[in-house]
Design a protein around this motif. Structure first.
Motif, short mmCIF file in Angstrom:
data_model
loop_
_atom_site.label_atom_id
_atom_site.label_comp_id
_atom_site.label_asym_id
_atom_site.label_seq_id
_atom_site.Cartn_x
_atom_site.Cartn_y
_atom_site.Cartn_z
N GLU A 82 43.39 29.52 26.35
CA GLU A 82 43.88 28.31 25.69
C GLU A 82 43.45 27.06 26.45
O GLU A 82 43.07 26.07 25.83
N GLU A 83 43.49 27.09 27.77
CA GLU A 83 43.02 25.94 28.54
C GLU A 83 41.52 25.74 28.35
O GLU A 83 41.06 24.60 28.28
N ILE A 84 40.78 26.81 28.22
CA ILE A 84 39.34 26.68 27.95
C ILE A 84 39.13 26.06 26.57
O ILE A 84 38.31 25.15 26.40
N ARG A 85 39.88 26.53 25.59
CA ARG A 85 39.79 26.01 24.22
C ARG A 85 40.09 24.51 24.19
O ARG A 85 39.36 23.73 23.57
N GLN A 86 41.16 24.11 24.87
CA GLN A 86 41.54 22.70 24.91
C GLN A 86 40.46 21.86 25.57
O GLN A 86 40.13 20.76 25.11
#
Length: 120
Positions: A82-86
């Motif tokens: 999720e942090e990568i996606r953001q």
């Protein structure tokens, strides 16, 4: 220090890294909540300036390091997908805004010298 999970390139807690391929990434902590400011990272990395730091981070990213940043939070290693996606969303929006900012200038370059654009 955190280590990369080779399967999904997300850094995992509690593992030690023996690699020094990414000197800047090796200084970072996992998770946005543990981000390190540019100013502090310049000091820790021995970079000459924020611009020098940004160039070094760019080089590491091009070589495969996943170094997240955004919204003035600083730099960190992603704790999950999720942090990568953001991070990806933030960077893609920034790139799109930069591209959109040049549209009117590009249109002006296409006009013959002295001609007015009356399409607006």
């Amino acid at each position: 220090m955190q280590n990369k999970n080779r399967n999904n390139q997300v850094y995992t807690e509690g593992q030690q890294s023996g690699k020094t391929d990414y000197p800047i990434a090796s200084l970072l902590r996992v998770g946005k909540e543990n981000a390190i400011s540019s100013k502090e990272l310049v000091r820790l990395s021995g970079s000459k300036s924020v611009r020098d730091l940004q160039e070094r981070i760019f080089q590491e990213r091009c070589a495969g390091a996943i170094i997240c940043s955004g919204s003035g939070a600083g730099y960190w290693l992603p704790k999950d997908k999720e942090e990568i996606r953001q991070f990806c969303d933030t960077m893609e929006k920034r790139a799109k805004n930069t591209f959109n900012a040049t549209k009117s200038a590009r249109r002006a370059l296409e006009l013959p010298e002295g001609q007015l654009d009356i399409t607006e």
